[in-house]
Design an enzyme around this catalytic site. Structure first.
Site, PDB file in Angstrom:
ATOM      1  N   ARG B  55      47.901  72.492   1.605  1.00  0.00           N
ATOM      2  CA  ARG B  55      48.890  71.646   2.281  1.00  0.00           C
ATOM      3  C   ARG B  55      48.227  70.322   2.620  1.00  0.00           C
ATOM      4  NH1 ARG B  55      50.021  76.249   6.491  1.00  0.00           N
ATOM      5  NH2 ARG B  55      50.931  77.815   5.124  1.00  0.00           N
ATOM      6  N   ASP B  57      47.635  66.579   3.741  1.00  0.00           N
ATOM      7  CA  ASP B  57      48.282  65.734   4.759  1.00  0.00           C
ATOM      8  C   ASP B  57      48.977  64.519   4.158  1.00  0.00           C
ATOM      9  OD1 ASP B  57      47.187  67.245   6.773  1.00  0.00           O
ATOM     10  OD2 ASP B  57      45.473  65.898   7.070  1.00  0.00           O
ATOM     11  N   ARG B 202      38.632  65.788   6.796  1.00  0.00           N
ATOM     12  CA  ARG B 202      38.658  64.438   7.386  1.00  0.00           C
ATOM     13  C   ARG B 202      37.834  64.363   8.678  1.00  0.00           C
ATOM     14  NH1 ARG B 202      44.849  63.116   7.747  1.00  0.00           N
ATOM     15  NH2 ARG B 202      44.043  61.259   8.812  1.00  0.00           N
TER      16      ARG B 202
END
Lengths: 249, 249
Positions: B55, B57, B202
């Protein structure tokens, strides 16, 4: 007055090419030269006239175009670079600025130019490079393209490979190298020459792609050069695959 | 019913991420899953539900995301690829389609995932990769970043490195490799792991960049892992530098 040399990188997708157009509104430039002159003029408070090494066509990109301009501005090179990074749009960047001697002229002093034409040959599109290549799914006969490229290298009258209409301007150019490189779905044509006629790199590409597709013999190159007629060569390859890599002085 | 596996490439810039959102209008999708399901549903005449491996971002890209769906469609894989190439927008491409056995599940069967985070460190921007990197002018202490990366590799509770709020869901993951690579102005962080928590790649990047800038010691990594608190780690690096490279089964 200082003579300043800039190295400029751009994504040509949104622009009508390098060269400022006569009817262009200086406040709403649609060319790369026009946009740079607008920002440089605001920066210096002078009416800047930029000289570019290559007049790239609409949609053609540059990794490192070279341009120069005269200015009385007392800004440091570093201040100028910061200003340009801040005020240029994201698809144009000045990557270097240097003070050069008075006689430097980006166009007349250029000795060699290097271009690349990128072709993506896999069946499905390439998302990240979609604006910087021609998508041509299928297999190209690279050996035939290399033979043809070899026949085009050297000093020739390239009149068959330009859309420039003039019959009087000299069309003799030296193509030092025309290499066909391949890696993982990509075919790249690398050009290095002392100068390129209008559309020359794209017509050379279009002609080599005809050879790669088997629609034209590599051995036909000599006859095409001799013909000195645009109609003898292959089609004009789309602008977006072409990128000016380097200008050598 | 056939179970079909797709490999999907996308430029995430325009999308709200991979995962279809509850309030999303199926006719005006703003997610990658939503857009693919819209086109696949038209293609098959069925209401397609796609299962994605990761998934990603909003703003994160994928070189090769993997997804699967069940269909009764009798179209050949080649017909499907042609249809998808024709009807998908230019920033999403299905690069491969294969029929797989019934038990294949893009998410549950994924064993490893590889991501890259790209940083452009030269003073001036990079025009062609501007949407696919973080521009961070300056020098990074790569040796310190490599020491820190080495301390993060292995099997750990990565709770400090996620914005996921749950205190109960397991946060133990194995990071098989975290490599810091450098070439001509680029610094790339390569991640390979059995799974990544929400925002984990991240936040790992943001933390390593703190180390690279000298604001955090490499040796602080052990303490950050132990803290199991989001506030112990560094900031969340911007989405656009991250790209899902590969999903391994």
């Amino acid at each position: 007055m200082r003579n300043l040399k800039l190295v400029v990188q751009y994504d040509g997708s949104r622009y009508l090419g390098w060269q400022r157009q006569r009817e262009e509104d200086p406040e709403r430039p649609r060319t790369i030269q026009g946009k740079l002159e607008q920002v440089l003029s605001r920066m210096t408070g002078e009416k800047v006239q930029l000289i570019g090494a290559c007049r790239t066509d609409a949609g053609v990109h540059a990794e490192a175009q070279v341009a120069n301009f005269l200015t009385s501005s007392t800004l440091s090179l570093q201040e100028m670079l910061s200003y340009l990074t801040r005020y240029l749009p994201e698809d144009i960047a000045v990557t270097a600025a240097d003070q050069v001697d008075d006689r430097f002229h980006a166009r007349y002093r250029a000795r060699r130019k290097r271009y690349v034409y990128r072709i993506w040959t896999a069946p499905q599109p390439q998302v990240f490079s979609r604006r910087y290549c021609l998508h041509l799914p299928g297999t190209l006969d690279l050996e035939a393209m290399r033979r043809a490229a070899g026949l085009l290298e050297g000093k020739h009258d390239f009149r068959s490979f330009t859309t420039a209409k003039s019959r009087t301007k000299p069309a003799v150019r030296t193509l030092y190298a025309l290499e066909v490189r391949e890696r993982e779905g990509w075919v790249e044509l690398h050009f290095e020459g002392d100068g390129f006629l209008h559309n020359m790199a794209r017509i050379l590409t279009g002609t080599l792609l005809e050879v790669g597709a088997g629609r034209l013999q590599a051995e036909a190159m000599a006859g095409i050069l001799e013909a000195r007629e645009r109609s003898a060569a292959g089609p004009l390859a789309p602008a977006q695959g072409l990128c000016l890599l380097e200008v050598l002085y």
